[in-house]
Motif scaffolding. Structure first.
Motif, PDB file in Angstrom:
ATOM      1  N   LYS A 115      -2.150  49.159  -2.483  1.00  0.00           N
ATOM      2  CA  LYS A 115      -1.091  48.720  -3.399  1.00  0.00           C
ATOM      3  C   LYS A 115      -1.118  49.615  -4.634  1.00  0.00           C
ATOM      4  N   ILE A 116       0.047  50.147  -5.001  1.00  0.00           N
ATOM      5  CA  ILE A 116       0.136  51.056  -6.139  1.00  0.00           C
ATOM      6  C   ILE A 116       1.301  50.647  -7.029  1.00  0.00           C
ATOM      7  N   GLU A 117       1.074  50.627  -8.324  1.00  0.00           N
ATOM      8  CA  GLU A 117       2.146  50.478  -9.325  1.00  0.00           C
ATOM      9  C   GLU A 117       1.976  51.617 -10.315  1.00  0.00           C
ATOM     10  N   ALA A 118       3.029  52.399 -10.512  1.00  0.00           N
ATOM     11  CA  ALA A 118       2.907  53.590 -11.355  1.00  0.00           C
ATOM     12  C   ALA A 118       4.250  53.948 -11.974  1.00  0.00           C
ATOM     13  N   LEU A 119       4.186  54.796 -13.021  1.00  0.00           N
ATOM     14  CA  LEU A 119       5.383  55.302 -13.701  1.00  0.00           C
ATOM     15  C   LEU A 119       5.338  56.827 -13.676  1.00  0.00           C
ATOM     16  N   PRO A 120       5.517  57.433 -12.502  1.00  0.00           N
ATOM     17  CA  PRO A 120       5.408  58.884 -12.400  1.00  0.00           C
ATOM     18  C   PRO A 120       6.681  59.598 -12.836  1.00  0.00           C
ATOM     19  N   SER A 121       6.495  60.835 -13.276  1.00  0.00           N
ATOM     20  CA  SER A 121       7.619  61.734 -13.520  1.00  0.00           C
ATOM     21  C   SER A 121       7.785  62.609 -12.295  1.00  0.00           C
ATOM     22  N   ILE A 122       9.016  62.805 -11.850  1.00  0.00           N
ATOM     23  CA  ILE A 122       9.267  63.535 -10.603  1.00  0.00           C
ATOM     24  C   ILE A 122       8.766  64.972 -10.690  1.00  0.00           C
ATOM     25  N   ALA A 123       8.949  65.618 -11.818  1.00  0.00           N
ATOM     26  CA  ALA A 123       8.630  67.044 -11.946  1.00  0.00           C
ATOM     27  C   ALA A 123       7.180  67.312 -12.303  1.00  0.00           C
ATOM     28  N   VAL A 124       6.448  66.279 -12.713  1.00  0.00           N
ATOM     29  CA  VAL A 124       5.084  66.487 -13.200  1.00  0.00           C
ATOM     30  C   VAL A 124       4.083  65.896 -12.205  1.00  0.00           C
ATOM     31  N   GLN A 125       3.126  66.727 -11.797  1.00  0.00           N
ATOM     32  CA  GLN A 125       2.099  66.267 -10.865  1.00  0.00           C
ATOM     33  C   GLN A 125       0.838  65.901 -11.644  1.00  0.00           C
ATOM     34  N   GLU A 126       0.805  64.645 -12.091  1.00  0.00           N
ATOM     35  CA  GLU A 126      -0.318  64.155 -12.875  1.00  0.00           C
ATOM     36  C   GLU A 126      -1.369  63.517 -11.965  1.00  0.00           C
ATOM     37  N   ALA A 127      -2.614  63.559 -12.425  1.00  0.00           N
ATOM     38  CA  ALA A 127      -3.682  62.919 -11.669  1.00  0.00           C
ATOM     39  C   ALA A 127      -3.465  61.418 -11.633  1.00  0.00           C
ATOM     40  N   ASP A 128      -3.814  60.839 -10.498  1.00  0.00           N
ATOM     41  CA  ASP A 128      -3.724  59.387 -10.287  1.00  0.00           C
ATOM     42  C   ASP A 128      -2.294  58.872 -10.357  1.00  0.00           C
ATOM     43  N   MET A 129      -1.344  59.723 -10.029  1.00  0.00           N
ATOM     44  CA  MET A 129       0.072  59.348  -9.971  1.00  0.00           C
ATOM     45  C   MET A 129       0.653  59.804  -8.621  1.00  0.00           C
ATOM     46  N   PRO A 130       1.707  59.156  -8.132  1.00  0.00           N
ATOM     47  CA  PRO A 130       2.405  59.676  -6.948  1.00  0.00           C
ATOM     48  C   PRO A 130       3.009  61.050  -7.223  1.00  0.00           C
ATOM     49  N   TRP A 131       2.950  61.924  -6.244  1.00  0.00           N
ATOM     50  CA  TRP A 131       3.543  63.253  -6.343  1.00  0.00           C
ATOM     51  C   TRP A 131       4.737  63.325  -5.400  1.00  0.00           C
ATOM     52  N   PHE A 132       5.775  64.029  -5.818  1.00  0.00           N
ATOM     53  CA  PHE A 132       7.025  64.129  -5.062  1.00  0.00           C
ATOM     54  C   PHE A 132       7.176  65.541  -4.510  1.00  0.00           C
ATOM     55  N   LYS A 205      18.727  61.321  -3.216  1.00  0.00           N
ATOM     56  CA  LYS A 205      19.866  61.705  -4.050  1.00  0.00           C
ATOM     57  C   LYS A 205      20.091  60.707  -5.170  1.00  0.00           C
ATOM     58  N   LYS A 206      19.868  59.438  -4.876  1.00  0.00           N
ATOM     59  CA  LYS A 206      20.108  58.380  -5.860  1.00  0.00           C
ATOM     60  C   LYS A 206      19.065  58.378  -6.979  1.00  0.00           C
ATOM     61  N   TYR A 207      17.787  58.651  -6.624  1.00  0.00           N
ATOM     62  CA  TYR A 207      16.715  58.472  -7.613  1.00  0.00           C
ATOM     63  C   TYR A 207      16.017  59.759  -8.042  1.00  0.00           C
ATOM     64  N   PHE A 208      16.090  60.842  -7.230  1.00  0.00           N
ATOM     65  CA  PHE A 208      15.235  61.998  -7.499  1.00  0.00           C
ATOM     66  C   PHE A 208      15.979  63.224  -8.020  1.00  0.00           C
ATOM     67  N   GLU A 209      17.314  63.144  -8.177  1.00  0.00           N
ATOM     68  CA  GLU A 209      18.059  64.338  -8.586  1.00  0.00           C
ATOM     69  C   GLU A 209      17.688  64.805  -9.984  1.00  0.00           C
ATOM     70  N   ASP A 210      17.411  63.863 -10.870  1.00  0.00           N
ATOM     71  CA  ASP A 210      17.009  64.217 -12.240  1.00  0.00           C
ATOM     72  C   ASP A 210      15.505  64.423 -12.256  1.00  0.00           C
ATOM     73  N   ALA A 211      15.085  65.696 -12.232  1.00  0.00           N
ATOM     74  CA  ALA A 211      13.664  66.017 -12.147  1.00  0.00           C
ATOM     75  C   ALA A 211      12.882  65.567 -13.367  1.00  0.00           C
ATOM     76  N   THR A 212      13.565  65.327 -14.471  1.00  0.00           N
ATOM     77  CA  THR A 212      12.871  64.913 -15.706  1.00  0.00           C
ATOM     78  C   THR A 212      12.684  63.398 -15.775  1.00  0.00           C
ATOM     79  N   THR A 214      11.545  59.549 -15.220  1.00  0.00           N
ATOM     80  CA  THR A 214      10.338  58.789 -14.920  1.00  0.00           C
ATOM     81  C   THR A 214      10.757  57.559 -14.125  1.00  0.00           C
ATOM     82  N   LEU A 215      10.080  57.327 -13.036  1.00  0.00           N
ATOM     83  CA  LEU A 215      10.452  56.226 -12.139  1.00  0.00           C
ATOM     84  C   LEU A 215       9.421  55.103 -12.199  1.00  0.00           C
ATOM     85  N   ASP A 216       9.922  53.902 -12.018  1.00  0.00           N
ATOM     86  CA  ASP A 216       9.050  52.738 -11.896  1.00  0.00           C
ATOM     87  C   ASP A 216       8.822  52.494 -10.393  1.00  0.00           C
TER      88      ASP A 216
END
Length: 464
Positions: A115-132, A205-212, A214-216
């Motif tokens: 189970k994961i809950e995170a606020l990742p940024s699509i363009a940034v590959q941070e540690a302990d965050m989902p990567w796209f 297309k709905k959620y990832f087009e804006d690379a900047t 941050t997604l919940d």
């Protein structure tokens, strides 16, 4: 002159048809017609069709007077791993919106339960965050590479992402190149400690087009083993002897071809009745049990095993030899019958495998030929104790084996393998031959075992 030629050159004659012959032939027709009926839906292991076959074989064993020798009365159940499945707890929520499992996303089968809950940024590959990752560039770079393996590429790079600190890998594809990715329940990859999932083009297309952006992300993942329960059926004649002769035949078949082992590969799902493969061997097993129950051959016990799971990789026989219901040290020899229903009336040839697993087999067939007995069968010898059927499991336990097989035909692993194509008179000849062999060895010492050359044992290359 080689032995196989001596045996093959014995002159056949037409046997006298007796009431006993007719009774056996009629019984064979009854058994095979039932087991190969559409209502059993191909007797696929773990299905209702298998259950009906188990009930039928059990009923016949009871009628004959065999003792139950399974682990649950006559049946012996065993688990077959069917791969992986996605558990119902699996869900993906993006910005408060639930993404549809199967239609809009799916996990890869090597993902963990997590189970994961995170606020990742699509363009940034941070540690302990989902990567796209967008697969577009990779697909376009390899569009002319016939050797490119996308699933392997994803697995390899997901491992690298995990090593670099990713908490999850979320893949999508914005290119016009079809990636053909889907949940592969048969994937044998080693599990990863992070989830890897694929999101559809529409969701990307709905959620990832804006690379900047941050997604919940709220992700819950559950992947578990997908199992089904198979059943052998085991009956026993206890003559209080020191040794036991084992006779076997598998009764399972392909169902509708769901496991990918049908020779029809047009995508259609049709019932594969498996009259020759192997209702014929199962019927022979039942009739040999009937004959041996009435026989004066009492110096061995007799164990009769109808195996399931053979078509998936000898699962039933492998399970039995690891979980035997008799002491296998007392096993004298094992006879396996698989596809014995298509004897050619012009050649009368049957292949007997396992010939090299005991010197006694050679003694028997030499004597059988040289006694001047007129045979109704020509014997084609195969020395190997291993092969694509259940005798292999017993050979691996250093038990002498024989394997009876009338040959490959155009209906093999096709819906057209039906009961009206079985040569019932030919099968009765084979049963009579095996019965004579068993009686001939009744007063012999326990057979010695010999190793032989190895042959292909995968069911996909069966009897080629």
């Amino acid at each position: 002159m080689p032995l196989c030629l001596i045996v093959a050159c014995s002159s056949p004659k037409k046997g006298t048809v007796t009431k006993s012959n007719i009774n056996v032939i009629d019984s064979l027709k009854t058994h095979i017609s039932y087991l190969a009926d559409d209502k059993l839906e191909g007797r696929r292991t773990g299905t209702n069709g298998e259950r009906l076959a188990v009930e039928y074989i059990t009923k016949k064993f009871i009628e004959i007077g065999l003792e139950p020798k399974g682990t649950e009365y006559y049946p012996q159940s065993f688990i077959i791993n069917d791969g992986k499945k996605i558990d119902s707890i699996t869900e993906l929520i993006i910005n408060g919106n639930k993404i549809l499992l199967g239609k809009e996303f799916f996990p890869f089968p090597y993902s963990p339960t997590i189970k994961i809950e995170a606020l990742p940024s699509i363009a940034v590959q941070e540690a302990d965050m989902p990567w796209f990752f967008d697969l577009k560039e990779t697909l376009e770079d390899n569009k002319n590479n016939p050797h490119f393996d996308l699933p392997n590429y994803i697995y390899t790079n997901a491992k690298k992402a995990k090593d670099k600190g990713a908490a999850a890998v979320i893949l999508y594809n914005t290119s016009s190149i079809e990636d053909k990715l889907a949940f592969n329940e048969k994937d044998k990859s080693e599990p990863l400690s992070i989830p890897v999932l694929y999101v559809s083009k529409e969701i990307a297309k709905k959620y990832f087009e804006d690379a900047t952006a941050t997604l919940d992300i709220k992700l819950r993942m559950g992947i578990s083993e997908k199992n089904r329960l198979g059943h052998n059926v085991v009956g026993y004649i206890n003559n209080n002897a020191a040794t036991t002769v084992i006779l076997g035949a598998h009764f399972d078949h392909l169902g509708y071809g769901e496991d990918g082992n049908s020779m029809i590969r047009n995508g259609e799902m049709n019932i594969h009745n498996g009259a020759d493969d192997n209702a014929s061997g199962t019927a022979a097993l039942i009739e040999l049990a009937r004959k041996l129950k009435a026989s004066d051959a009492k110096n061995n016990n007799y164990l009769f095993i109808a195996f399931s799971g053979e078509e998936l990789g000898l699962f039933g026989s492998k399970y039995f030899v690891e979980n035997p219901t008799i002491d296998l040290k007392s096993a004298n020899y094992m006879i396996n019958m698989d596809m014995v229903g298509r004897l050619n009336d012009s050649s009368n040839t049957i292949t007997v495998g396992g010939y090299g697993t005991s010197p006694s087999w050679g003694d028997f067939y030499t004597s059988y030929a040289l006694q001047g007995r007129k045979q109704e069968l020509y014997i084609k010898i195969d020395s190997s104790g291993s092969g694509p059927s259940d005798h292999t499991s017993f050979y691996r336990k250093d038990i002498p084996v024989l394997f009876y097989f009338t040959g490959l035909h155009s209906d093999y692993h096709k819906p057209s393998d039906d009961a009206d194509k079985v040569n019932y008179k030919g099968e009765e000849k084979i049963i009579d031959h095996i019965f004579n062999l068993v009686e001939a060895f009744d007063k012999s010492p326990k057979l010695s075992f010999a190793k032989t050359r190895e042959t292909q044992t995968t069911t996909s290359a069966r009897f080629s």
